[in-house]
Design a protein around this motif. Sequence first.
Motif, short mmCIF file in Angstrom:
data_model
loop_
_atom_site.label_atom_id
_atom_site.label_comp_id
_atom_site.label_asym_id
_atom_site.label_seq_id
_atom_site.Cartn_x
_atom_site.Cartn_y
_atom_site.Cartn_z
N ASN A 1 -5.17 -53.55 10.09
CA ASN A 1 -5.71 -52.35 9.46
C ASN A 1 -5.71 -51.24 10.49
O ASN A 1 -6.37 -51.35 11.52
N ILE A 2 -4.99 -50.20 10.26
CA ILE A 2 -4.93 -49.07 11.20
C ILE A 2 -6.14 -48.17 10.95
O ILE A 2 -6.36 -47.70 9.85
N LEU A 3 -6.94 -47.95 11.99
CA LEU A 3 -8.08 -47.05 11.88
C LEU A 3 -7.72 -45.64 12.31
O LEU A 3 -8.22 -44.68 11.76
N ALA A 4 -6.86 -45.53 13.31
CA ALA A 4 -6.54 -44.20 13.82
C ALA A 4 -5.28 -44.25 14.66
O ALA A 4 -4.87 -45.32 15.12
N ASP A 5 -4.69 -43.10 14.86
CA ASP A 5 -3.55 -42.92 15.75
C ASP A 5 -4.08 -42.12 16.93
O ASP A 5 -4.49 -40.97 16.77
N LEU A 6 -4.13 -42.74 18.10
CA LEU A 6 -4.70 -42.09 19.27
C LEU A 6 -3.62 -41.46 20.14
O LEU A 6 -2.51 -41.97 20.21
N VAL A 7 -3.98 -40.38 20.79
CA VAL A 7 -3.10 -39.72 21.75
C VAL A 7 -3.73 -39.84 23.13
O VAL A 7 -4.92 -40.16 23.25
N PRO A 8 -2.97 -39.59 24.19
CA PRO A 8 -3.53 -39.72 25.54
C PRO A 8 -4.84 -38.96 25.70
O PRO A 8 -4.99 -37.84 25.23
N LYS A 62 -23.44 -35.00 31.78
CA LYS A 62 -22.40 -34.38 30.96
C LYS A 62 -21.52 -35.45 30.30
O LYS A 62 -21.14 -35.32 29.14
N LEU A 63 -21.21 -36.52 31.02
CA LEU A 63 -20.39 -37.58 30.47
C LEU A 63 -21.08 -38.24 29.27
O LEU A 63 -20.44 -38.49 28.24
N ALA A 64 -22.38 -38.47 29.38
CA ALA A 64 -23.12 -39.05 28.26
C ALA A 64 -23.12 -38.11 27.06
O ALA A 64 -22.97 -38.55 25.91
N GLY A 65 -23.27 -36.82 27.31
CA GLY A 65 -23.24 -35.85 26.22
C GLY A 65 -21.88 -35.81 25.54
O GLY A 65 -21.79 -35.75 24.31
N ASN A 66 -20.82 -35.87 26.36
CA ASN A 66 -19.47 -35.90 25.80
C ASN A 66 -19.24 -37.17 24.98
O ASN A 66 -18.61 -37.13 23.93
N LEU A 67 -19.77 -38.28 25.46
CA LEU A 67 -19.62 -39.53 24.73
C LEU A 67 -20.34 -39.46 23.38
O LEU A 67 -19.84 -39.95 22.38
N MET A 68 -21.49 -38.84 23.35
CA MET A 68 -22.22 -38.67 22.08
C MET A 68 -21.40 -37.84 21.11
O MET A 68 -21.34 -38.13 19.91
N ARG A 69 -20.74 -36.81 21.60
CA ARG A 69 -19.88 -35.97 20.76
C ARG A 69 -18.71 -36.79 20.21
O ARG A 69 -18.38 -36.73 19.03
N VAL A 70 -18.12 -37.62 21.06
CA VAL A 70 -17.01 -38.47 20.63
C VAL A 70 -17.48 -39.46 19.57
O VAL A 70 -16.80 -39.67 18.55
N LEU A 71 -18.65 -40.07 19.79
CA LEU A 71 -19.19 -41.01 18.80
C LEU A 71 -19.44 -40.32 17.46
O LEU A 71 -19.15 -40.88 16.40
N ALA A 72 -19.98 -39.13 17.50
CA ALA A 72 -20.23 -38.39 16.26
C ALA A 72 -18.92 -38.07 15.55
O ALA A 72 -18.82 -38.24 14.32
N ASN A 73 -17.91 -37.63 16.29
CA ASN A 73 -16.61 -37.32 15.67
C ASN A 73 -15.96 -38.58 15.10
O ASN A 73 -15.35 -38.54 14.03
N LYS A 74 -16.08 -39.70 15.80
CA LYS A 74 -15.52 -40.96 15.29
C LYS A 74 -16.24 -41.38 14.02
O LYS A 74 -15.62 -41.88 13.08
N ASN A 75 -17.55 -41.16 13.98
CA ASN A 75 -18.32 -41.46 12.77
C ASN A 75 -17.80 -40.64 11.59
O ASN A 75 -17.62 -41.15 10.49
N LEU A 76 -17.52 -39.37 11.83
CA LEU A 76 -16.97 -38.52 10.77
C LEU A 76 -15.59 -39.01 10.33
O LEU A 76 -15.28 -39.04 9.13
N LEU A 77 -14.75 -39.40 11.29
CA LEU A 77 -13.43 -39.91 10.98
C LEU A 77 -13.52 -41.17 10.11
O LEU A 77 -12.81 -41.30 9.11
N LEU A 78 -14.40 -42.08 10.48
CA LEU A 78 -14.55 -43.32 9.71
C LEU A 78 -15.14 -43.05 8.33
O LEU A 78 -14.77 -43.71 7.36
N ASN A 79 -16.05 -42.09 8.23
CA ASN A 79 -16.58 -41.72 6.91
C ASN A 79 -15.47 -41.14 6.04
O ASN A 79 -15.42 -41.41 4.83
N ARG A 80 -14.59 -40.36 6.64
CA ARG A 80 -13.45 -39.81 5.89
C ARG A 80 -12.55 -40.95 5.40
O ARG A 80 -12.12 -40.97 4.25
N LYS A 81 -12.30 -41.93 6.27
CA LYS A 81 -11.46 -43.05 5.87
C LYS A 81 -12.13 -43.86 4.76
O LYS A 81 -11.46 -44.28 3.82
#
Length: 153
Positions: A1-8, A62-81
């Motif tokens: 099951n493909i969840l996403a196409d990741l880029v570098p 800052k790294l933790a804050g960025n990770l929280m942003r990534v987690l939130a965006n991934k949550n949105l992506l999975l909700n869209r799927k």
Amino acid sequence: NILADLVPGELFAEAFACASLQQAEDCPIPVTVIATAESSVLWIPCGRLIVMDAEGDVTHGKLAGNLMRVLANKNLLLNRKIGYLSQRSTREKLLAYLSDQAAMQGSREFTIPFNRQELADYLCVERSAMSATLGKLREEGILTFRKNFFHLL
């Protein structure tokens, strides 16, 4: 099951890192990633991102804050799927996905990151049924396409 196409530069399995799951024989992380090009993986133990300051208060760098942003965006992506997969028919799944792609790319003409088999896998449909549905949508004047380029009419 493909969840996403990741880029570098993109992350995967970040939820498992933040959930403090250990990759061990008795508790493997249930994620498989297939690289189509030479890749390196950096495992970041999430617990090390939370730091105590001199007063004993928890601070997040800052790294933790960025990770929280990534987690939130991934949550949105999975909700869209989930929205795509909750559609009852292959036609509805395709139209939901393609409409979102047009909206995200700001144009009725757009390219998707998947070939036919990958798109079928992403939408959890049979490739032959999806191809037949795409042909019907083209005959009905709803869209045109060539490989992974689409035009919603």
